[in-house]
Design a protein around this motif. Structure first.
Motif, PDB file in Angstrom:
ATOM      1  N   GLU A   1      -0.640   8.652  11.337  1.00 26.66           N
ATOM      2  CA  GLU A   1      -1.564   7.434  12.222  1.00 26.66           C
ATOM      3  C   GLU A   1      -0.475   6.605  12.977  1.00 26.66           C
ATOM      4  O   GLU A   1      -0.811   6.206  14.020  1.00 26.66           O
TER       5      GLU A   1
ATOM      6  N   VAL B   1       1.280   4.131  -2.867  1.00 25.60           N
ATOM      7  CA  VAL B   1       0.857   5.673  -2.329  1.00 25.60           C
ATOM      8  C   VAL B   1       2.083   6.267  -2.848  1.00 25.60           C
ATOM      9  O   VAL B   1       1.870   7.683  -3.573  1.00 25.60           O
ATOM     10  N   VAL B   2       3.541   5.899  -2.916  1.00 22.48           N
ATOM     11  CA  VAL B   2       4.470   6.833  -3.428  1.00 22.48           C
ATOM     12  C   VAL B   2       4.442   6.607  -5.015  1.00 22.48           C
ATOM     13  O   VAL B   2       4.611   7.964  -5.453  1.00 22.48           O
TER      14      VAL B   2
ATOM     15  N   ILE C   1      -0.648   8.193   6.774  1.00 22.52           N
ATOM     16  CA  ILE C   1      -0.153   6.748   7.259  1.00 22.52           C
ATOM     17  C   ILE C   1       0.896   7.073   8.425  1.00 22.52           C
ATOM     18  O   ILE C   1       0.657   6.414   9.111  1.00 22.52           O
ATOM     19  N   MET C   2       1.815   8.072   8.052  1.00 22.35           N
ATOM     20  CA  MET C   2       3.099   8.044   9.091  1.00 22.35           C
ATOM     21  C   MET C   2       2.356   8.913  10.144  1.00 22.35           C
ATOM     22  O   MET C   2       2.603   8.468  11.259  1.00 22.35           O
TER      23      MET C   2
ATOM     24  N   PHE D   1       0.339   9.534   2.319  1.00 25.75           N
ATOM     25  CA  PHE D   1       1.429   9.107   2.989  1.00 25.75           C
ATOM     26  C   PHE D   1       1.592   9.691   4.167  1.00 25.75           C
ATOM     27  O   PHE D   1       2.041   9.317   5.097  1.00 25.75           O
ATOM     28  N   VAL D   2       1.374  11.024   4.200  1.00 26.50           N
ATOM     29  CA  VAL D   2       1.481  11.943   5.400  1.00 26.50           C
ATOM     30  C   VAL D   2       0.564  11.212   6.536  1.00 26.50           C
ATOM     31  O   VAL D   2       0.791  11.319   7.870  1.00 26.50           O
TER      32      VAL D   2
ATOM     33  N   LYS E   1       2.179   9.290  -6.209  1.00 31.82           N
ATOM     34  CA  LYS E   1       2.619  10.536  -5.392  1.00 31.82           C
ATOM     35  C   LYS E   1       1.478  11.235  -4.700  1.00 31.82           C
ATOM     36  O   LYS E   1       1.073  12.494  -4.810  1.00 31.82           O
ATOM     37  N   ASP E   2       0.767  10.409  -3.844  1.00 33.14           N
ATOM     38  CA  ASP E   2      -0.501  10.701  -3.101  1.00 33.14           C
ATOM     39  C   ASP E   2       0.386  11.089  -1.692  1.00 33.14           C
ATOM     40  O   ASP E   2       0.232  10.390  -0.731  1.00 33.14           O
ATOM     41  N   ARG E   3       0.744  12.305  -1.692  1.00 36.91           N
ATOM     42  CA  ARG E   3       1.316  12.976  -0.613  1.00 36.91           C
ATOM     43  C   ARG E   3       0.581  12.931   0.674  1.00 36.91           C
ATOM     44  O   ARG E   3       1.059  12.522   1.762  1.00 36.91           O
ATOM     45  N   GLU E   4      -0.898  13.446   0.401  1.00 30.68           N
ATOM     46  CA  GLU E   4      -1.433  13.329   1.697  1.00 30.68           C
ATOM     47  C   GLU E   4      -1.946  12.144   2.468  1.00 30.68           C
ATOM     48  O   GLU E   4      -1.583  11.894   3.595  1.00 30.68           O
TER      49      GLU E   4
ATOM     50  N   GLU F   1       0.881  -1.236  -0.085  1.00 27.71           N
ATOM     51  CA  GLU F   1      -0.063   0.153  -0.059  1.00 27.71           C
ATOM     52  C   GLU F   1       0.859   1.189   0.035  1.00 27.71           C
ATOM     53  O   GLU F   1       0.639   2.086  -0.687  1.00 27.71           O
ATOM     54  N   LEU F   2       1.795   1.333   0.650  1.00 28.98           N
ATOM     55  CA  LEU F   2       2.875   2.437   1.144  1.00 28.98           C
ATOM     56  C   LEU F   2       3.506   2.677  -0.439  1.00 28.98           C
ATOM     57  O   LEU F   2       3.687   3.813  -0.612  1.00 28.98           O
ATOM     58  N   SER F   3       3.943   1.633  -1.035  1.00 26.11           N
ATOM     59  CA  SER F   3       4.638   1.706  -2.299  1.00 26.11           C
ATOM     60  C   SER F   3       3.619   2.171  -3.248  1.00 26.11           C
ATOM     61  O   SER F   3       4.117   3.218  -4.106  1.00 26.11           O
TER      62      SER F   3
END
Lengths: 440, 440
Positions: free
Chosen positions: B267, B252-253, B264-265, B261-262, B256-259, B248-250
């Motif tokens: 939370e 998101v990267v 996830i980090m 990613f932010v 380029k879904d910045r929001e 999922e994180l990959s």
């Protein structure tokens, strides 16, 4: 020399503004938020301008310090206005995109030194910090390059010079893989709803270290970490390789293929070579240091100590009453106070003496002593220093002093009246034993 | 009391054989390899039997210490032969399977205490080590349980008592996820063919810590690590969750879904709560300790030091000439020697004095001094101790001694003749200044 920091009101840009101002440069900062800019202007004593282009025109050195996701755009806006013969730098965590943009948009006679400082805004100074420079060949023999290099050297930074491509390739691992795997681990612990504190009870040093690295990473600026993942072209391959390795290892486990698992682990160890040993040593040292520190604290219970809070820098004095999990209990004249053991340094011995001298009000008494004329009072002082905080303030011979003798006045320091009274008794006893007598 | 350790010729089984023998128990070990068994018999002074059942019959306590993958089979073979009223334990890293097997195959009147020691064979003792016990309720009020508990307590172990299910659930994270992710990281670095040593040049403390944890894990017994993954029923879910989080994180990267990613980090950080802060503090301390150590060493250059090799325990004395990357250079009477900085402890000050006293041959000279009769020679000795390694060996009054005086003989120690000659001069100067005179 005027240095303009584009995006200097926040993060590492602000850090450099403060640092360079402290080194005597004229610093201009820009930023989108005027109110914040005015605040930084007052706080650091730099100049704030709400106009990137004006700031670029005025400066001898222009440093781009905006978030990665707008770096290319800001370079395009600012670089054409950097004056001929001046220096243009950026301090972004990626290097291929900004290097290319600066080379494209700056004038021919501008020197370009793309830079990646490998530290965050909590660094106390440049000393010991790694800084990576990725200038093209044509910039390396310039005066500007020498100036920057020598400045960083003088400040004690560890300088690495490489190409933007190599930088991004290595950073895709050093930062990219590290951040990605630990953020994924944090995400997993959340998804599994693991009670972190409870889990630590069962923990090995390795698990504790892993948690602490996760904690370090997830506490950073998430936008910066998103951008480091998203603007390094080589990250995709790293993710893919990592996820494939995970999938394969997971399948090996599912199939109970013991020999294959062993082979993967052994081959990885072989790839590490002598670095494997080094890693074990390194973590041994870290774990040893932490355990050692705890043992040292337990040994100090009942003793007078100084506790320095490493966040506030405040120093507290008292008797260490106990060590309870993550906390120290200090008895400050009968009042108990708790300190987080991970957030303090604890001193005894010489360092305690030094800190008391610096932070507490000393009181003293003076005492005049008669010593034989041929005695060297400094030899005596030297011996007494092992017992007292002591100085000689006067040596007198002549009128009112018995012949063959001299009067030496000592000043003895302490922090409490009771303590000084005891010191006085001890001093008199010693003086009488080493051939001196009280003057009065 | 006789303790039989099934599989006690290797690994942690052998460790316990040595430890328990040292505590005065009669220890029997078994193992498949007779030659190895005979060697362990001689090495530890225990008894080797090549027959698990015979060993079980003879013992008051039977400890199963075979690899996880054969634990169930060996319990089935051995448990029925443990005598009524005796104690059966295992020391496997998983607890559901062995607990169930021991309960199924042992006689009703055998007390069963499944155990997981959370340390490896490199531990120096039980002191400070975590040991998890997962006995069923009916065993908790037995004499055997009290005996085991009190023994571990006395040895300084941290004892956790829980159920086999909870143990395996938590270990699936504490060991399972930790090992899995770091072995996958090691595998990835190998697949990417990353030059580890080169990459460290660019490294942040976090990357260095990550490498060191990987190194720690891949250096362990790969069969044990395979079994920990393969015999914990709950590991599959952990792998799945981790890999899904990575995927999922990959994505998101990639998008380029910045929001996102932010989010996830943030939370994940929220889930850590106050533990996030703790983790940062903990790693700060570890990093700080390592940096501090290096700074301390640099400060010592040019001074006399003692270097203790933490593997061999050998102590070396000399002048610290330099610190060069991972190495220390010590000048031992003109001969230069190199030491791995991660593998030594370096001492100066009081600790250096103490080590010299313990390891070097001391030489000395005696000197007799006349002091006034009313002088307390111990007060004098106390002052002199700040300057000399010194004792009083004789006090004499009477014949041959001037009236009103006494003879006090001091012994002053050192390590070299030159040094002692200097000491003698200094001593005489001081004695003359504090009212004494030489006897001869």
């Amino acid at each position: 020399m005027i240095i303009s920091i584009i995006g200097g009101t926040d993060g590492l840009g602000k850090w450099f503004a403060r640092y360079l101002k402290g080194k005597g440069f004229d610093v201009i900062v820009t930023g989108r938020d005027v109110e914040k800019g005015k605040k930084v202007e007052r706080e650091l004593g730099v100049k704030f301008i709400n106009d990137n282009i004006e700031a670029a025109k005025k400066a001898d050195i222009v440093i781009i310090a905006v978030p990665i996701n707008v770096t290319e755009k800001v370079i395009k806006e600012v670089a054409p206005h950097v004056r001929d013969g001046c220096l243009l730098m950026d301090i972004t965590s990626i290097k291929e995109i900004p290097t290319k943009a600066m080379e494209e948009y700056a004038n021919k006679n501008v020197v370009i030194i793309p830079t990646h400082p490998m530290f965050g805004p909590s660094a106390p100074s440049l000393f010991g910090q790694v800084i990576i420079l990725t200038p093209l060949e044509r910039h390396k023999n310039t005066e500007w390059f020498k100036k920057v290099y020598n400045f960083l050297k003088k400040e004690g930074a560890k300088i690495i010079i490489t190409t933007p491509e190599k930088h991004d390739r290595i950073m895709a691992v050093v930062q990219g893989l590290t951040h990605f795997s630990f953020i994924s681990l944090a995400y997993t612990l959340k998804e599994l709803n693991v009670d972190i504190k409870e889990s630590r009870k069962y923990s090995s040093p390795v698990y504790e270290l892993m948690l602490s690295i996760i904690a370090r990473i997830i506490g950073q600026n998430p936008y910066l970490y998103a951008d480091i993942q998203m603007f390094n072209k080589r990250i995709g391959e790293i993710h893919k390789t990592f996820i494939n390795c995970c999938l394969e290892l997971s399948n090996v486990v599912k199939n109970k293929d013991r020999e294959k698992f062993v082979k993967i682990m052994k081959e990885a160890a072989k790839h590490f070579g002598s670095e494997a040993k080094r890693g074990v040593y390194y973590s041994d040292k870290a774990i040893f240091a932490l355990t050692n520190e705890l043992n040292r604290l337990v040994d100090m219970i009942g003793e007078e100590v100084a506790i320095r809070n490493i966040d506030s820098n405040n120093v507290h004095f008292g008797i260490l009453k106990g060590v309870d999990g993550d906390y120290l209990i200090l008895d400050k004249n009968g009042k108990l106070e708790k300190f987080n053991v991970l957030r303090v340094e604890v001193f005894d011995g010489e360092k305690l003496k030094e800190l008391k001298k610096r932070y507490l009000k000393r009181i003293y008494f003076d005492v005049s002593v008669l010593l034989k004329d041929n005695v060297d009072e400094n030899t005596i002082l030297d011996l007494l220093k092992s017992k007292f905080d002591i100085e000689i303030i006067d040596v007198y011979k002549g009128e009112n002093i018995e012949k063959g003798w001299k009067s030496v006045t000592f000043r003895i320091f302490g922090y409490k009246k009771d303590e000084l009274r005891e010191k006085e008794k001890e001093f008199i006893k010693i003086i009488k034993n080493i051939g001196g007598k009280l003057r009065y």
